[in-house]
Design a protein around this motif. Sequence first.
Motif, short mmCIF file in Angstrom:
data_model
loop_
_atom_site.label_atom_id
_atom_site.label_comp_id
_atom_site.label_asym_id
_atom_site.label_seq_id
_atom_site.Cartn_x
_atom_site.Cartn_y
_atom_site.Cartn_z
N ARG A 190 -27.64 42.16 -18.37
CA ARG A 190 -28.93 41.85 -18.98
C ARG A 190 -29.75 40.88 -18.13
O ARG A 190 -30.96 41.05 -17.98
CB ARG A 190 -28.75 41.23 -20.37
CG ARG A 190 -28.15 42.16 -21.41
CD ARG A 190 -27.90 41.42 -22.69
NE ARG A 190 -27.05 42.17 -23.60
CZ ARG A 190 -27.49 42.87 -24.65
NH1 ARG A 190 -28.78 42.90 -24.91
NH2 ARG A 190 -26.65 43.53 -25.42
N SER A 191 -29.10 39.84 -17.59
CA SER A 191 -29.83 38.81 -16.86
C SER A 191 -30.24 39.27 -15.47
O SER A 191 -31.31 38.90 -14.98
CB SER A 191 -28.99 37.54 -16.76
OG SER A 191 -27.74 37.82 -16.13
N ALA A 192 -29.40 40.06 -14.79
CA ALA A 192 -29.71 40.56 -13.44
C ALA A 192 -29.22 42.00 -13.33
O ALA A 192 -28.25 42.28 -12.61
CB ALA A 192 -29.09 39.67 -12.38
N PRO A 193 -29.86 42.93 -14.04
CA PRO A 193 -29.32 44.31 -14.10
C PRO A 193 -29.30 45.03 -12.76
O PRO A 193 -28.36 45.79 -12.48
CB PRO A 193 -30.27 45.00 -15.09
CG PRO A 193 -31.51 44.18 -15.08
CD PRO A 193 -31.08 42.78 -14.83
N GLN A 194 -30.30 44.81 -11.92
CA GLN A 194 -30.31 45.52 -10.64
C GLN A 194 -29.24 44.99 -9.70
O GLN A 194 -28.59 45.76 -8.98
CB GLN A 194 -31.70 45.40 -10.01
CG GLN A 194 -32.78 46.16 -10.80
CD GLN A 194 -34.17 45.93 -10.24
OE1 GLN A 194 -34.96 45.20 -10.81
NE2 GLN A 194 -34.45 46.54 -9.12
N THR A 195 -29.05 43.68 -9.69
CA THR A 195 -27.96 43.10 -8.89
C THR A 195 -26.61 43.62 -9.37
O THR A 195 -25.73 43.97 -8.56
CB THR A 195 -28.00 41.57 -8.98
OG1 THR A 195 -29.26 41.10 -8.52
CG2 THR A 195 -26.88 40.95 -8.15
N ALA A 196 -26.43 43.66 -10.69
CA ALA A 196 -25.17 44.17 -11.24
C ALA A 196 -24.94 45.62 -10.84
O ALA A 196 -23.80 46.02 -10.52
CB ALA A 196 -25.20 44.04 -12.76
N LEU A 197 -26.01 46.44 -10.80
CA LEU A 197 -25.86 47.85 -10.42
C LEU A 197 -25.47 47.98 -8.95
O LEU A 197 -24.61 48.81 -8.59
CB LEU A 197 -27.17 48.59 -10.68
CG LEU A 197 -27.17 50.07 -10.31
CD1 LEU A 197 -26.12 50.83 -11.11
CD2 LEU A 197 -28.56 50.68 -10.53
#
Length: 405
Positions: free
Chosen positions: A66-73
Amino acid sequence: MFSPATRLRRPARPHPGDVLIAVVGLLGGAVLALLGLHMQTGRLFDPPWLPLIPLAVVSGAELLRRSAPQTALVVGTFALVADQFTPGNLATVLMYTDLMYAAVLYGTPAAARRIPVTTFLITVGVTIGFLAWLRDAEAVLIGIVTGLVSFAPALTGVSVRNHRDAAETARLRADQTALLAEMDRVQAVTAERARMARELHDMVANHLSAIAIHSTAALSIDDPATSRDALGVIRENSVDGLAEMRRLIGLLRTGARDAVPSSSPTLASLDALVEQHRTNAASSGLTCTLDDARTDSGRLPAPVELAAYRIVQESLTNALKHAAPGPVTVRLGQTGELLTVEVASVLGDRPGPRAPGSGAGLIGMRERVALLGGEFEAGPAPPDDGRKIWRVRAHLPVTEGSVRE
């Protein structure tokens, strides 16, 4: 203790739901590894514990969904690729699909538009690439699996995000509608209060002004005849004022907003009004006359007649309070669709008792004329026979459509 700047730089805590997904995924993957349930065999790195590393990385990325969705992806994509060189773990793949879904749902609008297109092209490219390499229908299954892991979660995220945005738009529209309704209600209440204030002032002020002037005269002049006449005028105005107050209270109790009761005064009642003021003002040296120059004395729209009557009534009350001894003339005229109401009195000082004024009468007259879309003016006029004149003049449209709501 942390300074405000430090608190601003400190990262936000993971959402409790994200923590739960990460813990459940990590424990579930560990159980699958302990049971020896792997997705593939014969990989470059075969140790059974090795899939736990990509599993742990993907579980950590879930904390940022939720906080950094693109980094997590991005982190999850590298972990999934690394997992393909090991026996693999089903929990890693499932959590990666959730990262893909979250990147579309919680990411920026640009990312939400870009990711589904990218995953679709990757799915098509993988399918075509494996078909060219393997030359076997099994390549289609690889493409389907790739689509299920990447494109399908992205498409689901787009659908959920669209529904969420539509719900938010509907909520904002409902809030805006409620705000506009509240503004309309406040404006309606304000307009109704102003209308009630005008009616109350116009109906009662003239009676109270006459009572104040004649009671002062009765107290200041030691003459039984003068006192008797003053008390007669006071009684007459008290009775009339009480009747007007009862009519207004009855109007308010009906709850009929903006309705004009059948008993409202009309231009036909101006003779009685002028006669009443002639009696009230006789002791002040004022002579009231009515000059109706209209060729057609038929009924006009009720709001127009009521406004004209109240303007004359308030002007005569002001003359009783402030005018110098002399004539007070009420003139009515009509040209086409325009009714002209004019009240002229002598401007100057006068002896004897006077009633104080507040200026609300002129404001009320101006408001009445504005509601009908007419023109209003009040002030000194050219001298007449060497005397200064105060004149009130109103031009009122007589068409029904001129009345403003």
